[in-house]
Design a protein around this motif. Structure first.
Motif, mmCIF file in Angstrom:
data_model
loop_
_atom_site.group_PDB
_atom_site.id
_atom_site.type_symbol
_atom_site.label_atom_id
_atom_site.label_comp_id
_atom_site.label_asym_id
_atom_site.label_seq_id
_atom_site.Cartn_x
_atom_site.Cartn_y
_atom_site.Cartn_z
ATOM 1 N N LYS A 100 6.148 -10.822 1.268
ATOM 2 C CA LYS A 100 5.899 -9.892 2.359
ATOM 3 C C LYS A 100 6.128 -8.468 1.880
ATOM 4 O O LYS A 100 6.718 -8.230 0.814
ATOM 5 N N LEU A 101 5.684 -7.529 2.699
ATOM 6 C CA LEU A 101 5.753 -6.130 2.297
ATOM 7 C C LEU A 101 7.147 -5.543 2.486
ATOM 8 O O LEU A 101 7.633 -4.814 1.618
ATOM 9 N N LEU A 102 7.816 -5.826 3.608
ATOM 10 C CA LEU A 102 8.986 -5.035 3.990
ATOM 11 C C LEU A 102 10.108 -5.871 4.576
ATOM 12 O O LEU A 102 9.878 -6.782 5.372
ATOM 13 N N GLU A 103 11.343 -5.521 4.185
ATOM 14 C CA GLU A 103 12.562 -5.950 4.866
ATOM 15 C C GLU A 103 13.328 -4.699 5.223
ATOM 16 O O GLU A 103 13.665 -3.908 4.333
ATOM 17 N N ALA A 104 13.591 -4.463 6.520
ATOM 18 C CA ALA A 104 14.226 -3.243 6.953
ATOM 19 C C ALA A 104 15.474 -3.531 7.765
ATOM 20 O O ALA A 104 15.539 -4.489 8.519
ATOM 21 N N SER B 219 18.507 -1.208 10.008
ATOM 22 C CA SER B 219 19.009 0.079 10.528
ATOM 23 C C SER B 219 18.073 1.218 10.180
ATOM 24 O O SER B 219 18.510 2.295 9.771
ATOM 25 N N SER B 220 16.786 0.996 10.313
ATOM 26 C CA SER B 220 15.789 1.995 9.937
ATOM 27 C C SER B 220 14.840 2.248 11.114
ATOM 28 O O SER B 220 14.619 1.375 11.932
ATOM 29 N N THR B 221 14.312 3.478 11.155
ATOM 30 C CA THR B 221 13.399 3.875 12.238
ATOM 31 C C THR B 221 12.198 4.596 11.659
ATOM 32 O O THR B 221 12.209 5.058 10.513
ATOM 33 N N GLY B 222 11.159 4.706 12.471
ATOM 34 C CA GLY B 222 9.969 5.460 12.074
ATOM 35 C C GLY B 222 9.203 4.837 10.937
ATOM 36 O O GLY B 222 8.709 5.561 10.071
ATOM 37 N N ILE B 223 9.100 3.509 10.920
ATOM 38 C CA ILE B 223 8.416 2.825 9.830
ATOM 39 C C ILE B 223 6.989 2.502 10.249
ATOM 40 O O ILE B 223 6.750 1.916 11.325
ATOM 41 N N VAL B 224 6.041 2.889 9.406
ATOM 42 C CA VAL B 224 4.632 2.635 9.661
ATOM 43 C C VAL B 224 4.045 1.947 8.442
ATOM 44 O O VAL B 224 4.174 2.440 7.323
ATOM 45 N N THR B 225 3.414 0.793 8.662
ATOM 46 C CA THR B 225 2.751 0.092 7.562
ATOM 47 C C THR B 225 1.346 -0.290 8.001
ATOM 48 O O THR B 225 1.032 -0.372 9.189
ATOM 49 N N ASP B 226 0.457 -0.520 7.047
ATOM 50 C CA ASP B 226 -0.872 -1.038 7.379
ATOM 51 C C ASP B 226 -1.252 -2.147 6.412
ATOM 52 O O ASP B 226 -0.514 -2.415 5.461
ATOM 53 N N LEU C 227 9.292 6.100 7.176
ATOM 54 C CA LEU C 227 8.692 5.481 5.999
ATOM 55 C C LEU C 227 7.260 5.110 6.341
ATOM 56 O O LEU C 227 7.013 4.410 7.323
ATOM 57 N N THR C 228 6.323 5.577 5.554
ATOM 58 C CA THR C 228 4.923 5.191 5.690
ATOM 59 C C THR C 228 4.505 4.472 4.421
ATOM 60 O O THR C 228 4.623 5.017 3.320
ATOM 61 N N ALA C 229 4.057 3.228 4.582
ATOM 62 C CA ALA C 229 3.577 2.436 3.449
ATOM 63 C C ALA C 229 2.156 1.995 3.767
ATOM 64 O O ALA C 229 1.936 1.169 4.660
ATOM 65 N N SER C 230 1.194 2.550 3.075
ATOM 66 C CA SER C 230 -0.204 2.257 3.376
ATOM 67 C C SER C 230 -0.962 1.914 2.103
ATOM 68 O O SER C 230 -0.670 2.418 1.023
ATOM 69 N N ALA D 69 11.502 10.364 5.491
ATOM 70 C CA ALA D 69 10.154 10.893 5.250
ATOM 71 C C ALA D 69 9.627 10.466 3.885
ATOM 72 O O ALA D 69 9.232 11.294 3.054
ATOM 73 N N ILE D 70 9.618 9.158 3.676
ATOM 74 C CA ILE D 70 9.126 8.595 2.415
ATOM 75 C C ILE D 70 7.698 8.104 2.633
ATOM 76 O O ILE D 70 7.416 7.378 3.593
ATOM 77 N N GLN D 71 6.784 8.499 1.736
ATOM 78 C CA GLN D 71 5.411 8.018 1.829
ATOM 79 C C GLN D 71 5.032 7.280 0.556
ATOM 80 O O GLN D 71 5.131 7.827 -0.551
ATOM 81 N N LEU D 72 4.595 6.045 0.738
ATOM 82 C CA LEU D 72 4.077 5.218 -0.351
ATOM 83 C C LEU D 72 2.638 4.893 -0.011
ATOM 84 O O LEU D 72 2.359 4.268 1.005
ATOM 85 N N LYS D 73 1.715 5.318 -0.850
ATOM 86 C CA LYS D 73 0.301 5.178 -0.511
ATOM 87 C C LYS D 73 -0.500 4.786 -1.748
ATOM 88 O O LYS D 73 -0.357 5.381 -2.818
ATOM 89 N N GLY D 74 -1.329 3.765 -1.581
ATOM 90 C CA GLY D 74 -2.225 3.362 -2.666
ATOM 91 C C GLY D 74 -1.492 2.830 -3.879
ATOM 92 O O GLY D 74 -1.885 3.095 -5.016
ATOM 93 N N LEU D 75 -0.419 2.050 -3.644
ATOM 94 C CA LEU D 75 0.383 1.523 -4.744
ATOM 95 C C LEU D 75 0.102 0.046 -4.960
ATOM 96 O O LEU D 75 -0.204 -0.690 -4.020
#
Length: 506
Positions: free
Chosen positions: A493-497, A499-506, A482-485, A457-463
């Motif tokens: 690139k934004l992400l390397e994942a 063994s992870s689930t529930g990842i949302v990016t925009d 993980l939500t990264a927006s 439940a990590i949120q990264l927003k407006g960074l």
């Protein structure tokens, strides 16, 4: 995420940025006793212990007031604060504590959250109420006479001075000790812990090793430290323990960068406190939240809670704002804002390990500026472990139990960091992820961006991330949620994942 944190905050503590914790203040009679009335002499040679303590005792027994330390250099041994007394240091007053260790009796105290034998602290109070140290003077603990130091911690010139002075060394002359007794205790890994059947007398052969904290206020109510410089402490500088309604305002703590255990402020198992407008430049953690260690801390069961930390400037230090690693009683409802960390090893530092236990939750940080951070700007690590002689046995095998540390429900916003190795580092445990952490509206200039391991439940927003040729801003392993927006970045690139689930990016 922000909404969820606010709801959790209201449900558990009723505190918010619009409803901060309340702290009761001190109040003193106008009556003033000058320490000169009790025979004090400011020649830097006469030992003023008796004169200062007589003045404090007389003031307290008469209903309280102010004990004045006028301008001058005052040599003294341990000073005991008493209820309803404000020890006030005038401008140009310097209270210097003697290097004669016979003046400091061995007493029952605490070392890193556990009951231990210590030399009496230079300034101390137990079970007192409405006490203060104020003014514009300096309190110096003569810490170099107490602390060991390694060659690598000093400049060549500093080390040469050590070699030419008193003291003893290890076999290869890479570490200096203040005495042979200290060296022997260090090499034997002697323990300071108080154990059943072991008297204080049994510790006399390692007395030099039992370094005191400069100021220890234990189980006190309504405490004010204001305006004074506290420097050169033998171990921790300011230790507030099991106390309530504490205000540290406009205080300066100063220790050499090489000062082992040279923490600035350790607030342990206290409730209702403010740290504001302070300046720290120290040899270990700067503003540090603690609540006891391992089973002993869990048995005490006293969290550090309901705190405000604002408008502080921190230069050297292992961490700017720190929770742990001795946090077995927990920590909660702490608000940090408008601080500057300039040159600390880490910025916001959260550390623990298996066997600690305790719950750290509802921590809120905003408007923090960081520059030249040597390691991580935001740091969570549940694998912090340094072995001390004072460590007891703890359960370190994987698996959830009472010794599993829990870090959750934290919100950080408006952070700015110019220069760090890693912007955000989060490493939880497989059995207990670091959970529900939000970082919003912040800018990081660093070598690396975000490293997540065993987090949820990590949120990264407006960074915004300005990185040094990194392939990805975020690396995530064993992350659940993980939500990264609205992320701006310079990496490929934004992400390397993994063994992870529930990842949302925009």
């Amino acid at each position: 995420m922000a909404c969820a944190l606010q709801l959790a905050q209201v449900a558990t503590a009723q505190y918010s940025w619009d409803n901060l914790p309340k702290v009761k203040t001190t109040s003193f009679k106008a009556d003033t006793i000058n320490i000169l009335r009790h025979g004090a002499r400011a020649d830097g040679v006469f030992l003023n212990t008796q004169a200062i303590n007589k003045a404090i005792a007389a003031c307290s027994s008469n209903g309280g007031g102010v004990v004045l330390v006028p301008a001058g250099l005052w040599l003294t041994g341990p000073v005991e604060l008493k209820s309803n007394v404000n020890l006030h240091l005038a401008k140009s007053a310097m209270l210097v504590f003697t290097t004669d260790k016979s003046q400091y009796p061995i007493v029952e105290g605490f070392y890193e959250g556990r009951a231990a034998a210590r030399n009496q602290s230079p300034i101390w109070a137990t079970n007192q109420e409405n006490i203060a140290i104020t003014g514009a003077g300096i309190i110096d603990g003569n810490g170099d006479a107490w602390r060991a130091v390694a060659k690598w911690q000093m400049t060549p010139a500093q080390w040469k001075e050590k070699l030419e002075g008193p003291g003893v060394y290890n076999k290869d002359t890479t570490e200096w000790y203040p005495s042979e007794q200290f060296r022997r205790a260090k090499e034997q890994n002697a323990s300071m812990l108080l154990t059943p059947g072991k008297s204080l007398e049994a510790f006399k052969e390692m007395k030099d090793f039992l370094r005191p904290n400069l100021v220890v206020l234990n189980n006190c109510k309504r405490v004010l430290l204001e305006g004074v410089v506290f420097q050169n402490s033998p171990a921790w500088c300011l230790h507030l323990l099991l106390s309530e309604d504490v205000i540290l305002r406009g205080v300066k703590t100063k220790n050499p960068e090489y000062a082992q255990n040279g923490d600035g402020m350790d607030i342990e198992s206290c409730r209702n406190f403010i740290v504001e407008d302070c300046t720290l430049d120290v040899g270990d953690d700067a503003i540090c939240i603690k609540s006891g260690k391992d089973e002993e801390g869990r048995r005490r069961g006293k969290p550090t809670e309901n705190g405000i930390i604002r408008n502080n400037i921190i230069y050297k230090g292992h961490g700017g704002f720190v929770i742990g690693s001795e946090m077995s009683g927990g920590a909660r409802n702490i608000f940090v804002e408008n601080c500057i960390f300039n040159g600390t090893d880490k910025g916001l530092r959260f550390k623990s390990t298996r066997g600690r236990g305790g719950v750290v939750e509802n921590i809120f940080v905003r408007n923090v500026s960081m520059k030249d951070i040597r390691q991580e700007a935001v740091f969570f690590d549940m694998y912090y472990f340094v072995k001390f002689a004072t460590d007891g046995k703890r359960e370190v095998a994987p698996g959830f139990n009472e010794g599993t540390p829990v870090f959750k429900n934290m919100h950080f916003s408006n952070l700015t960091c110019e220069g760090a190795n890693i912007a955000i580092f989060v490493r939880g445990l497989p059995e207990m992820a670091v959970t529900n952490i939000a970082v919003e509206n912040s800018t990081f200039t660093a070598k690396k961006g975000v490293v997540l391991k065993d987090a949820a439940a990590i949120q990264l927003k407006g960074l915004q991330f300005n990185l040094a040729n990194e392939p990805a801003v975020i690396t995530a392993e064993d992350v659940k949620g993980l939500t990264a927006s609205k992320i701006k970045f310079s990496a490929a690139k934004l992400l390397e994942a993994k063994s992870s689930t529930g990842i949302v990016t925009d």
